[in-house]
Design an enzyme around this catalytic site. Structure first.
Site, PDB file in Angstrom:
ATOM      1  N   SER A 141     -55.880 -51.155 -46.883  1.00 44.63           N
ATOM      2  CA  SER A 141     -56.601 -50.160 -46.088  1.00 44.63           C
ATOM      3  C   SER A 141     -57.416 -49.301 -47.032  1.00 44.63           C
ATOM      4  O   SER A 141     -57.155 -49.264 -48.249  1.00 44.63           O
ATOM      5  CB  SER A 141     -55.601 -49.284 -45.326  1.00 44.63           C
ATOM      6  OG  SER A 141     -56.219 -48.136 -44.781  1.00 44.63           O
ATOM      7  N   TYR A 154     -48.162 -43.945 -44.265  1.00 46.90           N
ATOM      8  CA  TYR A 154     -49.011 -45.133 -44.150  1.00 46.90           C
ATOM      9  C   TYR A 154     -49.811 -45.385 -45.424  1.00 46.90           C
ATOM     10  O   TYR A 154     -49.886 -46.524 -45.912  1.00 46.90           O
ATOM     11  CB  TYR A 154     -49.952 -44.964 -42.960  1.00 46.90           C
ATOM     12  CG  TYR A 154     -50.919 -46.104 -42.755  1.00 46.90           C
ATOM     13  CD1 TYR A 154     -50.494 -47.304 -42.187  1.00 46.90           C
ATOM     14  CD2 TYR A 154     -52.265 -45.977 -43.107  1.00 46.90           C
ATOM     15  CE1 TYR A 154     -51.384 -48.354 -41.989  1.00 46.90           C
ATOM     16  CE2 TYR A 154     -53.159 -47.014 -42.905  1.00 46.90           C
ATOM     17  CZ  TYR A 154     -52.717 -48.195 -42.346  1.00 46.90           C
ATOM     18  OH  TYR A 154     -53.597 -49.233 -42.157  1.00 46.90           O
TER      19      TYR A 154
END
Length: 252
Positions: A141, A154
């Protein structure tokens, strides 16, 4: 006849987290490109919808945090197709919270799915790829390459994805196994759509849309195309890379 750059004809492919979002878009695209796809997810209902729409995709219900389940996902692809050529380690969860809001239990859950689950997928894929080589694509990501607010669990988990990609690429190149990752920006998945109903979610989505120089959020199919390229023989001299698919976010 014009050359088809991305061709997965006959490739045995496993995609985790395939019931929705980027995983579903990837499984669908790979099947269209000629691959023999095994789609895995903990979401049995979502997999049932995928199977109904794409009869050539074999679906396996399982939890990537459980070694037995991940072994079963890999073995299903091998039993069906005789080998495993491609593994896409996509399964993940996306909480939106800062470090004060993140409970120890939430940290453990995110690390179990996004961290341990990716490790297990890579581990058991490599185990069967050693004889013939193969390609692994991990889902990192922009949060796995740069800091972001409200990504306390995350973001670090996606740094695991980026690091695992680089280390495994070096470790297994001699066996013909390529390991790469994509680093999506904010993508309009079902999970991201749900943020609009969570505290701080609408503001976060507005902020992220403005933060991408292309002026919008991405679509799952746009990430799927990058994954398919990295998985294919067209990327035969690419390994250890983390490819941003982020509308220019990291270039700012």
């Amino acid at each position: 006849m014009a050359e088809t750059l991305v061709d997965l004809t006959g490739k045995s492919c496993l995609v985790t987290g395939a019931a929705s979002g980027i995983g579903r878009a990837t499984a669908t695209l790979m099947a269209r490109l000629g691959a023999r796809v095994v789609a895995a997810d903990v979401d049995a209902v979502g997999l049932a919808h995928l199977a109904a729409d794409h009869h050539d995709v074999l679906c396996v219900v399982g939890d990537v945090t459980e070694p037995h389940d991940v072994r079963r996902m890999v073995s299903t692809a091998v039993e069906r197709n005789g080998r495993l050529d491609v593994a896409v380690a996509n399964a993940g969860v996306l909480p939106l919270s800062d470090v004060l809001e993140t409970s120890p239990e939430e940290w453990d859950r995110v690390m179990a799915v996004d961290g341990k689950g990716m490790f297990l997928t890579c581990k058991y894929a490599i185990e069967v790829m050693q004889a013939n080589g193969g390609s692994i694509v991990c889902l990192s990501s922009i949060s796995g390459l740069a800091g972001q607010a409200r990504q306390a669990a995350y973001g670090p988990a996606k740094f695991v994805a980026s690091g695992l990609t680089m280390h495994l690429a070096v470790e297994w190149a001699h066996r013909g196994i390529r390991v790469n990752a994509v680093a999506p920006g904010t993508i309009v998945t079902e999970r991201v759509r749900a943020l609009k109903d969570e505290p701080g979610g609408p503001e976060y989505l507005d902020q992220m849309a403005r933060a991408h120089p292309l002026g919008r959020l991405g679509e799952p199919a746009e990430v799927a195309r990058a994954i398919a390229f990295l998985a294919s023989d067209a990327a035969s001299f690419i390994t250890g890379t983390v490819l941003p698919v982020d509308g220019g976010y990291l270039a700012r």
